[in-house]
Enzyme design. Structure first.
Site, PDB file in Angstrom:
ATOM      1  N   TRP A 152       4.552 -18.571 -10.714  1.00 42.76           N
ATOM      2  CA  TRP A 152       4.333 -19.959 -11.135  1.00 42.76           C
ATOM      3  C   TRP A 152       3.029 -20.534 -10.586  1.00 42.76           C
ATOM      4  O   TRP A 152       2.591 -21.590 -11.031  1.00 42.76           O
ATOM      5  CB  TRP A 152       5.515 -20.845 -10.681  1.00 42.76           C
ATOM      6  CG  TRP A 152       5.867 -20.672  -9.241  1.00 42.76           C
ATOM      7  CD1 TRP A 152       6.869 -19.880  -8.739  1.00 42.76           C
ATOM      8  CD2 TRP A 152       5.204 -21.229  -8.101  1.00 42.76           C
ATOM      9  NE1 TRP A 152       6.862 -19.928  -7.366  1.00 42.76           N
ATOM     10  CE2 TRP A 152       5.852 -20.744  -6.945  1.00 42.76           C
ATOM     11  CE3 TRP A 152       4.125 -22.106  -7.940  1.00 42.76           C
ATOM     12  CZ2 TRP A 152       5.461 -21.092  -5.657  1.00 42.76           C
ATOM     13  CZ3 TRP A 152       3.724 -22.454  -6.659  1.00 42.76           C
ATOM     14  CH2 TRP A 152       4.394 -21.947  -5.527  1.00 42.76           C
ATOM     15  N   ASN A 153       2.399 -19.864  -9.611  1.00 46.46           N
ATOM     16  CA  ASN A 153       1.262 -20.537  -8.958  1.00 46.46           C
ATOM     17  C   ASN A 153      -0.017 -20.505  -9.802  1.00 46.46           C
ATOM     18  O   ASN A 153      -0.842 -21.407  -9.723  1.00 46.46           O
ATOM     19  CB  ASN A 153       1.023 -20.002  -7.539  1.00 46.46           C
ATOM     20  CG  ASN A 153       0.719 -18.526  -7.488  1.00 46.46           C
ATOM     21  OD1 ASN A 153       0.915 -17.811  -8.460  1.00 46.46           O
ATOM     22  ND2 ASN A 153       0.240 -18.060  -6.347  1.00 46.46           N
ATOM     23  N   LYS A 176       7.768 -11.663 -18.513  1.00 45.93           N
ATOM     24  CA  LYS A 176       8.775 -12.641 -18.090  1.00 45.93           C
ATOM     25  C   LYS A 176       8.095 -13.607 -17.122  1.00 45.93           C
ATOM     26  O   LYS A 176       7.793 -13.254 -15.987  1.00 45.93           O
ATOM     27  CB  LYS A 176       9.932 -11.910 -17.392  1.00 45.93           C
ATOM     28  CG  LYS A 176      11.233 -12.674 -17.319  1.00 45.93           C
ATOM     29  CD  LYS A 176      11.270 -13.828 -16.347  1.00 45.93           C
ATOM     30  CE  LYS A 176      11.283 -13.438 -14.889  1.00 45.93           C
ATOM     31  NZ  LYS A 176      11.246 -14.645 -13.989  1.00 45.93           N
ATOM     32  N   PRO A 177       7.818 -14.836 -17.578  1.00 43.66           N
ATOM     33  CA  PRO A 177       7.183 -15.806 -16.675  1.00 43.66           C
ATOM     34  C   PRO A 177       8.197 -16.402 -15.702  1.00 43.66           C
ATOM     35  O   PRO A 177       9.402 -16.372 -15.956  1.00 43.66           O
ATOM     36  CB  PRO A 177       6.669 -16.880 -17.637  1.00 43.66           C
ATOM     37  CG  PRO A 177       7.599 -16.821 -18.807  1.00 43.66           C
ATOM     38  CD  PRO A 177       8.053 -15.385 -18.937  1.00 43.66           C
ATOM     39  N   GLY A 230       4.302 -11.562  -6.993  1.00 38.88           N
ATOM     40  CA  GLY A 230       5.307 -12.412  -6.368  1.00 38.88           C
ATOM     41  C   GLY A 230       5.519 -12.007  -4.927  1.00 38.88           C
ATOM     42  O   GLY A 230       4.638 -11.403  -4.306  1.00 38.88           O
ATOM     43  N   SER A 231       6.715 -12.267  -4.438  1.00 36.54           N
ATOM     44  CA  SER A 231       6.958 -12.060  -3.006  1.00 36.54           C
ATOM     45  C   SER A 231       7.119 -10.579  -2.669  1.00 36.54           C
ATOM     46  O   SER A 231       7.518  -9.762  -3.510  1.00 36.54           O
ATOM     47  CB  SER A 231       8.220 -12.811  -2.586  1.00 36.54           C
ATOM     48  OG  SER A 231       9.353 -12.153  -3.120  1.00 36.54           O
ATOM     49  N   GLU A 252       1.504  -6.999  -6.864  1.00 35.76           N
ATOM     50  CA  GLU A 252       0.637  -7.936  -6.146  1.00 35.76           C
ATOM     51  C   GLU A 252       1.558  -8.829  -5.336  1.00 35.76           C
ATOM     52  O   GLU A 252       2.113  -9.795  -5.853  1.00 35.76           O
ATOM     53  CB  GLU A 252      -0.194  -8.766  -7.131  1.00 35.76           C
ATOM     54  CG  GLU A 252      -1.099  -7.975  -8.034  1.00 35.76           C
ATOM     55  CD  GLU A 252      -2.194  -7.217  -7.281  1.00 35.76           C
ATOM     56  OE1 GLU A 252      -2.378  -7.451  -6.069  1.00 35.76           O
ATOM     57  OE2 GLU A 252      -2.840  -6.367  -7.912  1.00 35.76           O
ATOM     58  N   LEU A 253       1.722  -8.492  -4.069  1.00 33.37           N
ATOM     59  CA  LEU A 253       2.768  -9.144  -3.273  1.00 33.37           C
ATOM     60  C   LEU A 253       2.162 -10.136  -2.288  1.00 33.37           C
ATOM     61  O   LEU A 253       1.013 -10.529  -2.415  1.00 33.37           O
ATOM     62  CB  LEU A 253       3.601  -8.066  -2.582  1.00 33.37           C
ATOM     63  CG  LEU A 253       4.127  -6.980  -3.536  1.00 33.37           C
ATOM     64  CD1 LEU A 253       4.950  -5.949  -2.802  1.00 33.37           C
ATOM     65  CD2 LEU A 253       4.933  -7.587  -4.689  1.00 33.37           C
ATOM     66  N   CYS A 286      -1.542 -16.451  -3.050  1.00 33.15           N
ATOM     67  CA  CYS A 286      -1.279 -15.265  -2.204  1.00 33.15           C
ATOM     68  C   CYS A 286      -2.454 -14.989  -1.284  1.00 33.15           C
ATOM     69  O   CYS A 286      -2.305 -14.298  -0.288  1.00 33.15           O
ATOM     70  CB  CYS A 286      -1.049 -14.037  -3.069  1.00 33.15           C
ATOM     71  SG  CYS A 286       0.313 -14.234  -4.188  1.00 33.15           S
ATOM     72  N   GLU A 383       4.250 -16.390   5.244  1.00 34.58           N
ATOM     73  CA  GLU A 383       3.311 -16.987   4.302  1.00 34.58           C
ATOM     74  C   GLU A 383       3.663 -18.472   4.169  1.00 34.58           C
ATOM     75  O   GLU A 383       4.798 -18.804   3.838  1.00 34.58           O
ATOM     76  CB  GLU A 383       3.479 -16.289   2.948  1.00 34.58           C
ATOM     77  CG  GLU A 383       2.196 -15.821   2.374  1.00 34.58           C
ATOM     78  CD  GLU A 383       2.373 -15.187   1.016  1.00 34.58           C
ATOM     79  OE1 GLU A 383       3.467 -14.722   0.669  1.00 34.58           O
ATOM     80  OE2 GLU A 383       1.369 -15.157   0.288  1.00 34.58           O
ATOM     81  N   GLU A 460      -5.767  -5.275  -9.893  1.00 32.74           N
ATOM     82  CA  GLU A 460      -5.903  -5.992 -11.164  1.00 32.74           C
ATOM     83  C   GLU A 460      -7.337  -6.484 -11.266  1.00 32.74           C
ATOM     84  O   GLU A 460      -7.968  -6.844 -10.260  1.00 32.74           O
ATOM     85  CB  GLU A 460      -4.954  -7.190 -11.184  1.00 32.74           C
ATOM     86  CG  GLU A 460      -3.503  -6.771 -11.105  1.00 32.74           C
ATOM     87  CD  GLU A 460      -2.561  -7.884 -11.489  1.00 32.74           C
ATOM     88  OE1 GLU A 460      -2.448  -8.869 -10.743  1.00 32.74           O
ATOM     89  OE2 GLU A 460      -1.945  -7.781 -12.557  1.00 32.74           O
TER      90      GLU A 460
END
Ligand code: SIN
Length: 480
Positions: A152-153, A176-177, A230-231, A252-253, A286, A383, A460
């Protein structure tokens, strides 16, 4: 200008807008108001969307790279033409200030432009053969159906970064958003439709059941690549769930970025860089600076200048002129930041500015600088994802690097110094996938983005971004 959300309530599958019996609300975090209701797909509907992407794969992967590039360029142009609409939608749905939302739409477009060109450079190679009777070469081919789970960020740019690379490579995608920001993904799908991305090549499945979507993607043998932002906790879960189908994972955590300010830094550059690295998106990135280590000789001047700059930040609804810090995504996010700050204060840190939830509303937190944050504080270990700068003083470069590296994650690291030799040493010694020296905003489409250690797998953007969606095939040719 107002954005019409009404026609963004349906999922996008097979080039058609799909409604469901159930739906879920989308809220503006600045006001708590429900701005739309969105189709809530179940597991069977998500499985069907994967089937749709699989059916579209042969025709899309058979197109030449130049044909795929033309489609991606149309998509980029549609984003730029719709920049203001997309930005206003994003600010209403996600909360970030309009100026940042506009920049994000342009950032998203840059991925389609970049990967449209990279598609044309997906070179294989000819390998010199040690045997007169054999010839060796490699082909690079699309990996298959790709799935994306996006955060969502950065609700448009993170999806664009994945979709552009996947489609350029010749893959089709089911995305999937995050349930907090489905409208931005559906808006991107609307532009895909306008850009004549063929039906089934890009699909958006909206759902409030994230575990069902994760399981559908991980368990599907048809999905060959899963890209997740995400996390770290969820990334590890997806990693485990994907073992049975041995799929390629791009993860991408989380990060816990250190930011080092040395005595020889340019103070203006260091303060501006800290603001960019910490306060963009109210600290919800992140790559946000999470731990700020400042050398003893510059410490007093740096914190004074930083506090002055933080005092000038304006908290409010991102749609209002002059606002630089919008809401956090949910009241729960505010509670987490409050817990971290309280723990640090209880352990001896001093609040130089801020330190509490902001009276503006349930999702707001005061821009905060805490000095003398003690080792062992949760603020340095977790975080933060909020507008809080924890400052720790250090004496030597070796001490700062050791503290910067003493975590399990390694996404971004920042350093401010005018000593060229030190800059070279730091670019090599800081354990992170991204090292920014004298700069607070490293993200760009042309360079690889990703972490080491528990911050993830794969890259990415950059030329490396295409690799996540391509297989290398070795061809051995006997020539008699
Ligand atoms: C993030 O993934 O949170 C950061 C995105 C970016 O800076 O590109």
């Amino acid at each position: 200008m107002s954005v019409n959300f009404d026609d963004l309530g349906n999922a996008y599958v097979g080039g058609a807008w799909q409604s469901t019996a159930r739906d879920f609300p989308v809220e503006n975090p600045a006001t708590g108001e429900t701005i739309a209701r969105v189709a809530d797909l179940d597991r069977a509907q998500i499985d069907a969307a994967i089937g749709t992407a699989a059916a579209a794969l042969p025709a899309w992967s058979a197109r030449s790279a130049h044909e795929r590039a033309a489609v991606l360029k149309r998509w980029a142009a549609a984003l730029l033409a719709g920049q203001e609409d997309g930005a206003r939608l994003m600010t209403a749905e996600q909360g970030k200030p309009l100026a940042e939302a506009r920049a994000e739409v342009a950032f998203a477009a840059s991925f389609f432009e970049w990967f449209a060109e990279e598609a044309k450079r997906a070179y294989g190679e000819v390998i010199p053969s040690p045997f007169p009777s054999k010839r060796y070469s490699t082909l690079r081919q699309p990996a298959g159906v790709a799935a994306a789970i996006t955060p969502w960020n950065f609700p448009i740019a993170m999806l664009a970064r994945k979709a552009a690379a996947a489609l350029a490579a010749g893959c089709t995608m089911v995305a999937k958003p995050a349930a907090e920001t489905p409208l931005c993904a559906l808006w991107l799908a609307r532009l895909a439709d306008e850009a004549q991305v063929p039906a089934g090549v890009f699909n958006v499945v909206t759902t409030s059941d994230a575990p069902a979507a994760g399981a559908a993607f991980c368990e599907s043998g048809v999905v060959r690549v899963l890209s997740f932002t995400g996390s770290t906790a969820v990334g590890k879960l997806l990693f485990r769930q994907s073992a049975a189908t041995v799929k390629r994972l791009a993860l991408e955590l989380g990060g816990n970025a250190p930011l080092l300010v040395f005595d020889d830094a340019d103070l203006d550059v260091a303060v501006a860089g800290t603001l960019a690295a910490k306060f963009r998106n109210a600290g919800q990135t992140c790559v946000s600076a999470n731990r700020v280590y400042v050398q003893a000789g510059i410490h007093a001047a740096y914190v004074e200048r930083l506090v002055e700059a933080v005092r000038r930040l304006r908290v409010g609804d991102g749609r209002d002129d002059g606002v630089t810090i919008g809401p956090l995504i949910t009241p729960k996010a505010v509670a987490k930041v409050e817990r971290l700050v309280r723990d640090a204060l209880a352990r001896g840190a001093r609040a130089l500015i801020g330190g509490a939830p902001h009276p503006r509303g349930a999702c707001f937190f005061e821009p905060t600088v805490l000095d003398d944050v003690r080792a062992g504080s949760a603020l340095l270990a977790e975080e933060i994802f909020g507008p809080v700068v924890p400052v720790v003083r250090f004496e030597t470069e070796a001490e700062a690097v050791a503290q910067a590296n003493a975590v399990d994650v390694g996404l971004a690291a920042y350093a401010f110094t005018r000593d060229l030799s030190r800059a070279v040493r730091l670019s090599e010694s800081l354990q992170a996938g991204i090292v920014a020296i004298n700069e607070g905003l490293p993200s760009v489409a042309v360079a690889p983005f990703g972490g080491i250690k528990e911050s993830g797998l794969g890259r990415e953007g950059g030329r490396q971004g295409l690799d996540e969606y391509m297989d290398t095939k070795f061809v051995c040719l006997g020539v008699g």
